[in-house]
Enzyme design. Structure first.
Site, PDB file in Angstrom:
ATOM      1  N   HIS A 148       0.838  -1.198   0.000  1.00 25.42           N
ATOM      2  CA  HIS A 148       0.000   0.000   0.000  1.00 25.42           C
ATOM      3  C   HIS A 148       0.872   1.246   0.000  1.00 25.42           C
ATOM      4  O   HIS A 148       2.094   1.172   0.203  1.00 25.42           O
ATOM      5  CB  HIS A 148      -0.950   0.009   1.210  1.00 25.42           C
TER       6      HIS A 148
HETATM    7  C1  T46 Z   1       2.789   0.743   6.863  1.00 26.81           C
HETATM    8  C2  T46 Z   1       3.532  -0.504   7.139  1.00 26.81           C
HETATM    9  C3  T46 Z   1       5.014  -0.278   7.298  1.00 26.81           C
HETATM   10  C4  T46 Z   1      -4.703  -0.106  13.151  1.00 26.81           C
HETATM   11  O1  T46 Z   1      -5.859  -0.314  13.592  1.00 26.81           O
HETATM   12  N1  T46 Z   1      -3.976   0.956  13.603  1.00 26.81           N
HETATM   13  C5  T46 Z   1      -2.719   1.222  13.143  1.00 26.81           C
HETATM   14  O2  T46 Z   1      -2.095   2.209  13.598  1.00 26.81           O
HETATM   15  C6  T46 Z   1      -2.163   0.378  12.131  1.00 26.81           C
HETATM   16  C7  T46 Z   1      -0.766   0.661  11.566  1.00 26.81           C
HETATM   17  C8  T46 Z   1      -2.915  -0.679  11.676  1.00 26.81           C
HETATM   18  N2  T46 Z   1      -4.147  -0.915  12.191  1.00 26.81           N
HETATM   19  C9  T46 Z   1      -4.895  -2.090  11.738  1.00 26.81           C
HETATM   20  C10 T46 Z   1      -5.313  -2.066  10.263  1.00 26.81           C
HETATM   21  C11 T46 Z   1      -5.371  -3.538   9.917  1.00 26.81           C
HETATM   22  O3  T46 Z   1      -6.627  -4.057  10.305  1.00 26.81           O
HETATM   23  O4  T46 Z   1      -4.041  -3.237  11.881  1.00 26.81           O
HETATM   24  C12 T46 Z   1      -4.298  -4.161  10.833  1.00 26.81           C
HETATM   25  C13 T46 Z   1      -3.011  -4.509  10.096  1.00 26.81           C
HETATM   26  O5  T46 Z   1      -2.586  -3.363   9.346  1.00 26.81           O
HETATM   27  P1  T46 Z   1      -1.935  -3.496   7.895  1.00 26.81           P
HETATM   28  O6  T46 Z   1      -2.485  -4.661   7.182  1.00 26.81           O
HETATM   29  O7  T46 Z   1      -2.036  -2.154   7.236  1.00 26.81           O
HETATM   30  O8  T46 Z   1      -0.413  -3.811   8.261  1.00 26.81           O
HETATM   31  P2  T46 Z   1       0.850  -3.776   7.298  1.00 26.81           P
HETATM   32  O9  T46 Z   1       1.934  -4.483   7.999  1.00 26.81           O
HETATM   33  O10 T46 Z   1       0.510  -4.224   5.927  1.00 26.81           O
HETATM   34  O11 T46 Z   1       1.214  -2.202   7.166  1.00 26.81           O
HETATM   35  C14 T46 Z   1       1.635  -1.464   8.297  1.00 26.81           C
HETATM   36  C15 T46 Z   1       0.928  -0.095   8.347  1.00 26.81           C
HETATM   37  O12 T46 Z   1      -0.491  -0.273   8.277  1.00 26.81           O
HETATM   38  C16 T46 Z   1       1.339   0.804   7.211  1.00 26.81           C
HETATM   39  O13 T46 Z   1       0.965   2.117   7.512  1.00 26.81           O
HETATM   40  O14 T46 Z   1       3.304   1.657   6.218  1.00 26.81           O
HETATM   41  O15 T46 Z   1       3.041  -1.233   8.253  1.00 26.81           O
END
Ligand code: T46
Length: 145
Positions: free
Chosen positions: A52
């Site tokens: 993303h």
């Molecule tokens: C990024 C990379 C490096 C929350 O509720 N609050 C938060 O502050 C974050 C970061 C995530 N979430 C929830 C959203 C999803 O339901 O946690 C779940 C996993 O998030 P995501 O699939 O976006 O995780 P990654 O590892 O793909 O990405 C994360 C960050 O979301 C993103 O900003 O740059 O780490």
């Protein structure tokens, strides 16, 4: 490319067994305020996360333990930055696509972010990201003011 690799300010003790300490200060060492911190942990080697971009969020990525590759993509080029040293930080500007690859079990990714969590400022579709890069003022989700 809209990222910088930085060496965090650090204090390494002369007595190696006492290890080291590294730090960065918001708006002094980093070009943004910090509104949120989060960590990603207990990920198995070989797993990929991310896929993303953010429209507003600046971030500092750190790997205090282990080794994680961060692929940064601006829509034209893809570059890989390896985070495998606690003092090495990656500042990602808004508008770049990122993918993270765990090289080692249980490597930890710590992030300091300029924005509160807002699912609406994520671009999670790669084609929408490419469109956004062509017209950054445009909102790929139709949600920006
Ligand atoms: C990024 C990379 C490096 C929350 O509720 N609050 C938060 O502050 C974050 C970061 C995530 N979430 C929830 C959203 C999803 O339901 O946690 C779940 C996993 O998030 P995501 O699939 O976006 O995780 P990654 O590892 O793909 O990405 C994360 C960050 O979301 C993103 O900003 O740059 O780490």
């Amino acid at each position: 490319m809209e990222y910088q690799v930085i060496t965090m300010k650090n204090r390494i003790d002369a007595d190696e067994s006492l290890g080291g300490l590294c730090f960065a200060e918001a708006e002094r060492d980093l070009p943004f305020p910090i509104r949120r911190v989060y960590c990603i942990f207990k990920v198995q080697a070989g797993m990929h996360r991310g896929y993303h971009a953010h429209t507003r969020n600046w971030q500092l990525l750190l790997c205090p333990y282990g080794s994680i590759d961060i692929i940064v993509d601006d829509g034209k080029r893809r570059e890989t930055v390896r985070l495998d040293d606690p003092t090495r930080g990656l500042i990602l500007h808004p508008g770049v696509w990122r993918e993270m690859i765990w090289n080692q079990d249980d490597s930890v990714l710590c992030v300091a972010a300029s924005e509160y969590y807002d699912a609406n400022e994520y671009i999670r579709d790669y084609d929408a990201f490419l469109q956004y890069r062509k017209a950054p003022g445009a909102d790929p989700e139709g949600k920006r003011s």
